[in-house]
Write a protein that holds these residues in place. Structure first.
Motif, PDB file in Angstrom:
ATOM      1  N   GLU A 103     -13.281  30.148  52.290  1.00  0.00           N
ATOM      2  CA  GLU A 103     -14.569  30.836  52.326  1.00  0.00           C
ATOM      3  C   GLU A 103     -15.551  30.136  51.387  1.00  0.00           C
ATOM      4  OE1 GLU A 103     -14.488  35.416  53.481  1.00  0.00           O
ATOM      5  OE2 GLU A 103     -13.135  34.918  51.870  1.00  0.00           O
ATOM      6  N   TYR A 104     -16.177  30.873  50.482  1.00  0.00           N
ATOM      7  CA  TYR A 104     -17.288  30.293  49.718  1.00  0.00           C
ATOM      8  C   TYR A 104     -16.857  29.475  48.508  1.00  0.00           C
ATOM      9  CZ  TYR A 104     -19.560  33.633  52.689  1.00  0.00           C
ATOM     10  OH  TYR A 104     -19.973  34.326  53.772  1.00  0.00           O
ATOM     11  N   SER A 105     -16.265  30.150  47.548  1.00  0.00           N
ATOM     12  CA  SER A 105     -15.998  29.481  46.272  1.00  0.00           C
ATOM     13  C   SER A 105     -14.718  28.653  46.338  1.00  0.00           C
ATOM     14  CB  SER A 105     -15.851  30.534  45.173  1.00  0.00           C
ATOM     15  OG  SER A 105     -15.341  29.922  44.024  1.00  0.00           O
ATOM     16  N   PRO A 106     -14.800  27.366  46.010  1.00  0.00           N
ATOM     17  CA  PRO A 106     -13.590  26.534  46.043  1.00  0.00           C
ATOM     18  C   PRO A 106     -12.487  27.072  45.148  1.00  0.00           C
ATOM     19  CG  PRO A 106     -15.541  25.174  45.816  1.00  0.00           C
ATOM     20  CD  PRO A 106     -15.987  26.581  45.673  1.00  0.00           C
ATOM     21  N   TYR A 107     -12.846  27.866  44.114  1.00  0.00           N
ATOM     22  CA  TYR A 107     -11.817  28.410  43.236  1.00  0.00           C
ATOM     23  C   TYR A 107     -10.999  29.480  43.949  1.00  0.00           C
ATOM     24  CZ  TYR A 107     -14.182  25.840  39.652  1.00  0.00           C
ATOM     25  OH  TYR A 107     -14.726  24.823  38.924  1.00  0.00           O
ATOM     26  N   ALA A 108     -11.545  29.993  45.028  1.00  0.00           N
ATOM     27  CA  ALA A 108     -10.837  31.062  45.746  1.00  0.00           C
ATOM     28  C   ALA A 108     -10.212  30.548  47.044  1.00  0.00           C
ATOM     29  CB  ALA A 108     -11.800  32.206  46.041  1.00  0.00           C
ATOM     30  N   TRP A 109     -10.121  29.239  47.181  1.00  0.00           N
ATOM     31  CA  TRP A 109      -9.525  28.734  48.422  1.00  0.00           C
ATOM     32  C   TRP A 109      -8.011  28.837  48.358  1.00  0.00           C
ATOM     33  CZ3 TRP A 109     -12.697  23.561  49.267  1.00  0.00           C
ATOM     34  CH2 TRP A 109     -13.995  23.909  49.670  1.00  0.00           C
ATOM     35  N   GLY A 110      -7.409  28.841  49.520  1.00  0.00           N
ATOM     36  CA  GLY A 110      -5.949  28.876  49.552  1.00  0.00           C
ATOM     37  C   GLY A 110      -5.469  28.732  50.976  1.00  0.00           C
ATOM     38  N   THR A 111      -4.208  28.472  51.162  1.00  0.00           N
ATOM     39  CA  THR A 111      -3.679  28.388  52.524  1.00  0.00           C
ATOM     40  C   THR A 111      -2.681  29.509  52.732  1.00  0.00           C
ATOM     41  OG1 THR A 111      -2.030  26.840  51.751  1.00  0.00           O
ATOM     42  CG2 THR A 111      -3.957  25.911  52.848  1.00  0.00           C
ATOM     43  N   TYR A 112      -2.357  29.707  53.983  1.00  0.00           N
ATOM     44  CA  TYR A 112      -1.472  30.812  54.338  1.00  0.00           C
ATOM     45  C   TYR A 112      -0.373  30.300  55.246  1.00  0.00           C
ATOM     46  CZ  TYR A 112      -0.017  34.590  57.482  1.00  0.00           C
ATOM     47  OH  TYR A 112       0.703  35.440  58.252  1.00  0.00           O
ATOM     48  N   LYS A 113       0.822  30.762  54.974  1.00  0.00           N
ATOM     49  CA  LYS A 113       1.951  30.450  55.853  1.00  0.00           C
ATOM     50  C   LYS A 113       2.705  31.744  56.101  1.00  0.00           C
ATOM     51  CE  LYS A 113       4.777  27.375  54.265  1.00  0.00           C
ATOM     52  NZ  LYS A 113       5.326  26.155  53.685  1.00  0.00           N
ATOM     53  N   PRO A 114       2.991  32.087  57.358  1.00  0.00           N
ATOM     54  CA  PRO A 114       3.727  33.329  57.587  1.00  0.00           C
ATOM     55  C   PRO A 114       5.145  33.238  57.034  1.00  0.00           C
ATOM     56  CG  PRO A 114       3.376  32.136  59.644  1.00  0.00           C
ATOM     57  CD  PRO A 114       2.597  31.433  58.605  1.00  0.00           C
ATOM     58  N   THR A 115       5.626  34.361  56.484  1.00  0.00           N
ATOM     59  CA  THR A 115       7.007  34.395  55.987  1.00  0.00           C
ATOM     60  C   THR A 115       7.953  34.737  57.130  1.00  0.00           C
ATOM     61  OG1 THR A 115       6.854  36.726  55.494  1.00  0.00           O
ATOM     62  CG2 THR A 115       6.258  35.200  53.729  1.00  0.00           C
ATOM     63  N   MET A 116       9.236  34.692  56.843  1.00  0.00           N
ATOM     64  CA  MET A 116      10.231  35.012  57.873  1.00  0.00           C
ATOM     65  C   MET A 116      10.061  36.448  58.373  1.00  0.00           C
ATOM     66  SD  MET A 116      11.561  32.319  58.538  1.00  0.00           S
ATOM     67  CE  MET A 116      12.760  32.785  59.754  1.00  0.00           C
TER      68      MET A 116
END
Lengths: 447, 144
Positions: free
Chosen positions: A397-410
């Motif tokens: 989204e906006y702030s690079p400090y709040a970026w992240g990726t997501y991976k579904p768990t089992m």
């Protein structure tokens, strides 16, 4: 029987023949409801077990908390919401085939309408589970509904999530009524063919239908009205689902094209699912006489047409981002094309936009194994589309400090597979418990 | 004495039905059973349009009104501004009203259908009479 076709006159005894006597259509279609073979039990076992595993994982998630799922800041909507959108989308083509094609008087709908309607009802049921799963504390789901409380506080009707509650529950109710009412005369036929407890069951379900001219008159009127109500409904439901995203200011979600884009995508994926379900069903239940290659060709054209709309929407999305002048909006589309989730994005383009183009070739439209494989690819592509839209927009989204990726768990993967298990279990039960083709409509057409 | 004619073929059934109507049997006494809707029967035995449409209209209007009244009432009874939008936000409430119009319209049409076609028909459910693949004309006995 006398030669002039009059079987009995001046009599008061019921003119029923031996149990099981009936026309060819009745015999052929109801033969599908006979005792299932080993393959059926095997499939039912696989799907049922998948569903049970999904349920167990949901219970695990409820006891351990939402930490077992991969959704966290900044990606708060993951595969659960993807599944919700996916299953609501699957439901859509059922209504398209049964209601919209009915209003357009398209003859080929007769081969698909019953299975498509069943698919709609089961897909909405599956979809409805996911907001509850996503809630975490699922037992508070009734907070979603507006009911008078001691605190006099009501739900927020300005929230798209509230619109969704109304849209999806209306959709479920109306498609269930439509599914049921279309089946009433057929259930009365099934009653004639069954005996014992089954006879009682189908007799009650058929509401005591006898087919008098008065009943048919009101029946036709009701069917027409339900089709007319369902047609705007189907457009509204996926528009409302798209507004869950588009009403927010998240870059990548906040566009006006979302409603038509989602509706076309929904019909696209749903049509693919109809093909996925009906190709094996036709083969296993030996319905080749009633579901012909011509019918498949017609439905393949719907697939091609909606694929073109979806492709157009993909292009327009980029145009909207490009002309927005917003760095965030442009950034998110660059991220979508070149970022973490790019392969999902390429997969979605390949399966939804490029591969369906092959349907311009007539011989491929009439090739059932090809259609079957294509429909599965389209389903994968449409799943990826929802995943890409939801996850890639939230991840950066906006702030690079709040970026992240997501991976579904089992746990999330397991619950997702469980939802497929539930859907296919329901469909398998449908093929053995209810008439899979509209016998009455086929009879009406063949005379 | 009540009479009953059963046919396998639609054409013969229609011919007989025309003959019965021509011979002056009042339409009230004739009941026709068919395995699928036969449009010619509507021409031979003309009847008023189905009342289901009234139910559909009433349901849709009731749903629309309920949608607006309910949403506006709830924001008025506890005036809490959310999202910086006006309390009474008609465009947002229109969606609720639209969905309820469809929901009530469909359900009321369904109820209207059950009412007009006398369903569920308990006597018929428990009887051994079947929904046959035949065309049948029943003429009820004259009242004496």
């Amino acid at each position: 029987m006398s030669p002039d076709g009059i079987r009995s006159s001046h009599s008061s005894t019921p003119g029923s023949g031996a149990p099981g006597s009936g026309s060819q259509v009745e015999v052929d279609v109801l033969a599908a409801m006979r005792k299932p073979g080993a393959l059926y039990w095997f499939l039912l076992l696989v799907c049922g077990s998948l569903f049970m595993v999904g349920m167990a994982l949901w219970a695990y998630q409820m006891t351990r908390g939402m930490g077992v799922a991969g959704i966290t800041h900044p990606v708060g909507w993951g595969v659960y919401i993807t599944n919700f959108v996916f299953w609501v989308g699957i439901a859509h083509s059922g209504t398209l085939i049964s209601a919209v094609l009915f209003l357009f008087r398209a003859g080929f709908r007769r081969s698909f309408n019953r299975s498509a309607e069943a698919m709609t009802v089961f897909a909405v049921m599956t979809a409805g589970l996911f907001p509850l799963i996503h809630l975490g504390r699922s037992w508070y789901f009734f907070w979603l509904f507006p009911y008078p409380t001691q605190r006099l506080l009501w739900t927020n009707f300005k929230s798209p999530l509230m619109w969704d509650v109304f849209a999806v529950s209306t959709y479920f109710t109306v498609s269930a009524v439509f599914f049921f009412i279309g089946m009433v005369p057929d259930l009365a036929i099934v009653k004639r063919f069954s005996s014992g407890v089954r006879k009682w069951f189908y007799s009650a379900l058929s509401l005591g239908w006898k087919g008098s001219q008065v009943q048919w008159k009101h029946y036709n009127q009701l069917y027409m009205f339900l089709a007319s109500f369902a047609t705007p409904l189907v457009v509204s439901v996926h528009s409302v689902v798209s507004w869950d995203f588009a009403m927010s200011i998240v870059p990548g979600w906040h566009t006006t094209i979302f409603a038509p884009y989602f509706v076309a995508g929904a019909i696209f994926s749903g049509t693919a699912m109809v093909i996925t379900l009906v190709v094996p069903m036709r083969r296993i239940l030996k319905l080749e006489r009633y579901i012909t290659i011509d019918h498949f060709e017609s439905i393949a054209k719907i697939l091609l047409f909606t694929s073109l709309i979806v492709t157009y929407a993909y292009i327009v999305e980029y145009g909207l981002a490009f002309y927005s002048g917003s760095v965030y909006e442009i950034g998110i589309f660059k991220y979508r094309t070149f970022g973490h989730y790019r392969f999902y994005y390429y997969g979605m383009l390949l399966f939804n936009a490029l591969v369906p183009m092959t349907l311009f070739v007539r011989s491929l439209r009439r090739n059932l194994p090809y259609l079957f494989i294509l429909s599965i690819l389209v389903n994968i592509g449409m799943y990826l589309e929802r995943f890409v839209i939801i996850v890639s927009s939230l991840a950066k989204e906006y702030s690079p400090y709040a970026w992240g990726t997501y991976k579904p768990t089992m746990v999330e993967v397991g619950i997702t597979l469980g939802s497929f298990g539930f859907f296919f279990t329901m469909f398998l039960l449908f093929t053995k418990l209810l008439p899979v083709l509209s016998v009455t409509e086929i009879k009406e057409e063949s005379h | 004495m009540s009479e009953r004619f059963v046919f396998e073929r639609k054409e013969e059934f229609l011919e007989k039905l025309r003959e019965i109507v021509r011979s002056g049997v009042p339409e009230k006494r004739i009941t026709v059973l068919s395995p699928y809707p036969v449009h010619e029967v509507d021409e031979i035995l003309p009847s008023a349009p189905s009342g289901v449409r009234v139910f559909a209209l009433l349901g849709a209007v009731a749903g629309l009104v309920t949608g607006f009244v309910f949403t506006i009432y709830t924001v008025k009874v506890w005036p809490l501004i959310s999202g910086g939008k006006p309390l009474v936000s008609i465009p947002a409430f229109l969606i609720i009203a639209f969905e309820l119009a469809i929901l009530f319209g469909s359900l009321l049409s369904f109820i209207g259908f059950l009412h007009f076609s006398r369903l569920p028909d308990v006597n018929r459910i428990v009887s051994s009479e079947e929904f046959e693949n035949m065309f049948e004309i029943r003429i009820e006995a004259e009242e004496r």
